[in-house]
Scaffold this motif. Structure first.
Motif, short mmCIF file in Angstrom:
data_model
loop_
_atom_site.label_atom_id
_atom_site.label_comp_id
_atom_site.label_asym_id
_atom_site.label_seq_id
_atom_site.Cartn_x
_atom_site.Cartn_y
_atom_site.Cartn_z
N SER A 201 0.89 -1.45 -0.15
CA SER A 201 0.32 -0.10 -0.02
C SER A 201 0.88 1.58 -0.34
CB SER A 201 -1.06 0.11 1.16
OG SER A 201 -0.39 -0.18 2.35
N GLY A 202 0.21 2.45 -0.23
CA GLY A 202 0.74 3.60 -0.20
C GLY A 202 2.47 3.45 -1.32
N GLU A 203 3.10 4.08 -0.72
CA GLU A 203 4.15 4.61 -2.15
C GLU A 203 5.00 3.56 -2.91
OE1 GLU A 203 8.57 5.21 -4.29
OE2 GLU A 203 7.67 3.50 -1.83
N PRO A 204 5.18 2.27 -1.99
CA PRO A 204 5.41 0.60 -2.28
C PRO A 204 4.17 0.28 -3.46
CG PRO A 204 5.97 0.55 -0.19
CD PRO A 204 4.98 2.17 -0.41
N ASN A 270 12.99 -5.15 -5.81
CA ASN A 270 13.02 -4.02 -4.90
C ASN A 270 12.25 -3.12 -4.17
OD1 ASN A 270 15.72 -4.87 -5.26
ND2 ASN A 270 16.18 -3.24 -7.20
N VAL A 271 11.03 -4.13 -4.23
CA VAL A 271 9.72 -2.80 -3.56
C VAL A 271 9.37 -3.90 -2.64
CG1 VAL A 271 7.07 -2.56 -4.02
CG2 VAL A 271 8.69 -2.23 -6.25
N PRO A 272 9.45 -2.66 -1.47
CA PRO A 272 8.97 -3.73 -0.45
C PRO A 272 7.63 -3.80 -0.02
CG PRO A 272 10.15 -1.62 0.36
CD PRO A 272 9.63 -1.30 -1.07
N CYS A 273 7.27 -5.04 0.05
CA CYS A 273 5.93 -5.52 -0.37
C CYS A 273 6.09 -7.02 0.45
CB CYS A 273 4.93 -5.70 -1.60
SG CYS A 273 7.00 -6.88 -2.67
N GLY A 274 4.48 -7.64 0.58
CA GLY A 274 4.27 -8.78 1.16
C GLY A 274 4.39 -9.79 -0.21
N TYR A 275 5.01 -10.86 0.27
CA TYR A 275 5.22 -11.96 -1.02
C TYR A 275 4.90 -13.39 -0.62
CZ TYR A 275 8.42 -14.42 -3.99
OH TYR A 275 9.01 -14.42 -5.28
N VAL A 276 3.63 -13.39 -2.04
CA VAL A 276 4.07 -15.48 -1.40
C VAL A 276 3.99 -15.76 -3.17
CG1 VAL A 276 1.96 -17.01 -1.82
CG2 VAL A 276 1.67 -14.91 -0.18
N PRO A 277 5.34 -16.37 -2.60
CA PRO A 277 6.10 -16.71 -4.00
C PRO A 277 5.83 -18.44 -4.49
CG PRO A 277 6.98 -17.89 -1.87
CD PRO A 277 6.36 -16.84 -0.99
N GLU A 278 4.83 -19.28 -4.14
CA GLU A 278 3.79 -19.74 -5.14
C GLU A 278 2.67 -19.82 -4.33
OE1 GLU A 278 5.04 -24.90 -6.68
OE2 GLU A 278 5.90 -23.64 -4.95
N ALA A 296 2.44 -7.68 4.55
CA ALA A 296 3.16 -6.25 4.16
C ALA A 296 2.94 -5.51 5.47
CB ALA A 296 2.73 -5.83 2.88
N ALA A 297 1.93 -5.73 6.52
CA ALA A 297 2.12 -5.17 7.31
C ALA A 297 3.20 -5.46 8.33
CB ALA A 297 0.48 -5.78 8.03
N LEU A 298 3.68 -6.01 8.12
CA LEU A 298 5.07 -6.12 9.00
C LEU A 298 6.27 -5.53 8.78
CD1 LEU A 298 4.46 -10.24 9.78
CD2 LEU A 298 3.48 -8.28 11.18
N LEU A 299 6.15 -4.60 7.08
CA LEU A 299 7.32 -4.33 7.03
C LEU A 299 7.96 -3.29 7.52
CD1 LEU A 299 5.72 -4.18 4.00
CD2 LEU A 299 8.16 -5.02 3.98
N ARG A 300 9.10 -3.30 7.84
CA ARG A 300 9.70 -1.88 8.60
C ARG A 300 11.23 -1.40 7.81
NH1 ARG A 300 11.29 -6.32 13.28
NH2 ARG A 300 9.25 -7.29 14.24
N PRO A 301 10.79 -0.25 8.19
CA PRO A 301 11.62 1.18 7.16
C PRO A 301 13.29 0.34 6.79
CG PRO A 301 11.12 1.80 9.43
CD PRO A 301 10.92 0.14 9.48
N ARG A 302 14.07 -1.27 7.36
CA ARG A 302 15.29 -0.94 6.73
C ARG A 302 15.01 -2.26 5.03
NH1 ARG A 302 14.75 -4.06 12.05
NH2 ARG A 302 14.71 -6.29 11.65
#
Length: 403
Positions: A201-204, A270-278, A296-302
């Motif tokens: 969401s947002g900028e990502p 290179n986009v911070p996002c939640g990812y389900v690989p399969e 995605a809700a667990l993403l942190r600034p780093r």
């Protein structure tokens, strides 16, 4: 003398144009024969009869333009060109094939003029070549412009239809087989394929939309990207190759996040996002979307790239425990409250290093301590916290607490 020559040229030009008009069938036949040599026309839905009739009408209007010295809107040539461009776009003729076909108009007209002209007409033709080219070029430009406009409209229409079907899929928690089949047909994919999905969401989220726009056509990447937006979140999914690029993982070996990242399309990696690989099949995408949203809700600034469950399971467990009122990190801090001086920092450094290596000897080498010193610190940590690092279930508490 000059005026007499000019007048004579005008009369002779009219005679040549009249002869051209009498050869409409010949012109149309020549065009039809040559345009059918363009592979995309020979294999297209455009019939020979339609090509011939269109060519005859095109030459009739072009010849009228040659007679007047310019394209007259009353002749309807430009409207005809616009209609032709739209028709060829809807027929699926590639742009380069359309350009090749339209260029034939000039060469065929000019060849026919040379056929009917006399030797003494050479000077006249030299003065008229620009006029012939100008009329044909204006016709070609209008045809091409209309073609591109129609292609854009068709792409927008197709995109709108695809978005409608994708929304229908994601709006159902458990899509039916019928819905899955309909969506697959609209998107041109196999409903039983394996997919990957990301959410942000947002900028990502804006960056994911940009990636879909830039790389979704398939010209820059093998993956074709599909977009869905709902509730402020952006979801992007794509089909994975039918065959795995890696062999089966040995039993007990953890799945590699690096292997997952190799499947990410450009613009997403290179986009911070939640990812389900399969994801196995289209019907599983709504559930995967919810998982990706939670990640995605667990993403942190780093974080600088997609976050999968394999790399974020500890964060997810920590969040769930905190939601249940259990804060393992706070409990750990309380247990170490009795440490004095730099003992707390030494213990934490040793335990963290040991967790990352799983080896007493390597830990002692990395911390430049004697093996017995490391053992003493681990025992002291167990004494204070009750966590035996030799027991995986106990160690998992630390991994979650420090996620």
């Amino acid at each position: 003398m000059h005026n007499s020559d000019t007048s004579g040229h005008a009369v002779r030009w009219t005679e040549l144009v009249d002869q051209l008009e009498g050869r409409l069938d010949t012109l149309a036949q020549a065009f039809t024969t040559r345009v059918r040599e363009i592979p995309e026309y020979g294999e297209s839905q455009v019939t020979v009869l339609e090509i011939q009739e269109t060519a005859r009408e095109t030459f009739r209007r072009l010849i009228s333009g040659l007679r007047n010295g310019r394209i007259d809107s009353r002749d309807g040539l430009l409207d005809f060109a616009s209609d032709l461009g739209s028709k060829r776009a809807r027929a699926g003729i590639p742009p380069e094939s359309l350009t090749s076909a339209v260029r034939l108009d000039f060469s065929i007209l000019w060849a026919e003029l040379l056929e009917i002209a006399h030797t003494e007409d050479a000077a006249l033709l030299a003065t008229r070549v620009d006029q012939v080219w100008s009329v044909v070029d204006e016709f070609a430009t209008r045809t091409h412009t209309s073609y591109l406009t129609e292609r854009v409209r068709m792409a927008q229409e197709e995109s709108s239809i695809q978005r409608e079907f994708i929304a229908r899929l994601f709006n159902q928690s458990s899509p039916s087989l019928e819905t899955s089949a309909q969506v697959a047909s609209a998107l041109g994919i196999n409903p039983e394929s394996r997919f990957a999905l990301v959410a942000a969401s947002g900028e990502p989220g804006a960056r994911l939309r940009a990636a879909t726009s830039q790389f979704g056509s398939g010209q820059h990447t093998r993956q074709r990207l599909f977009l869905h937006e709902s509730g402020g979140n952006t979801y992007v999914f794509w089909a994975l190759p039918a065959a795995r690029t890696r062999g089966p993982e040995p039993r007990g070996e953890a799945h590699s996040p690096e292997a997952d990242s190799q499947q990410l399309p450009p613009g997403v990696v290179n986009v911070p996002c939640g990812y389900v690989p399969e994801v196995l099949g289209l019907r599983a995408l709504p559930g995967a979307a919810r998982t990706a949203e939670s990640l995605a809700a667990l993403l942190r600034p780093r974080d600088t790239g997609p976050l999968s469950a394999d790399s974020a399971w500890a964060r997810l467990a920590q969040q769930n425990l905190q939601d249940a009122g259990l804060d393992l990190a706070a409990e750990l801090e309380e247990a170490l409250a009795d440490c004095r001086g730099g003992e707390r920092e030494r213990l934490l450094e040793t335990v963290r290093n040991y967790l990352s290596t799983g080896n007493i000897t390597v830990t002692s080498e990395q911390l430049f301590c004697h093996r017995n010193t490391i053992l003493n610190r681990l025992n002291r940590f167990q004494e204070l916290t009750g966590i035996d690092l030799a027991v995986p279930a106990k160690t998992a508490r630390l991994v979650v607490a420090w996620a």
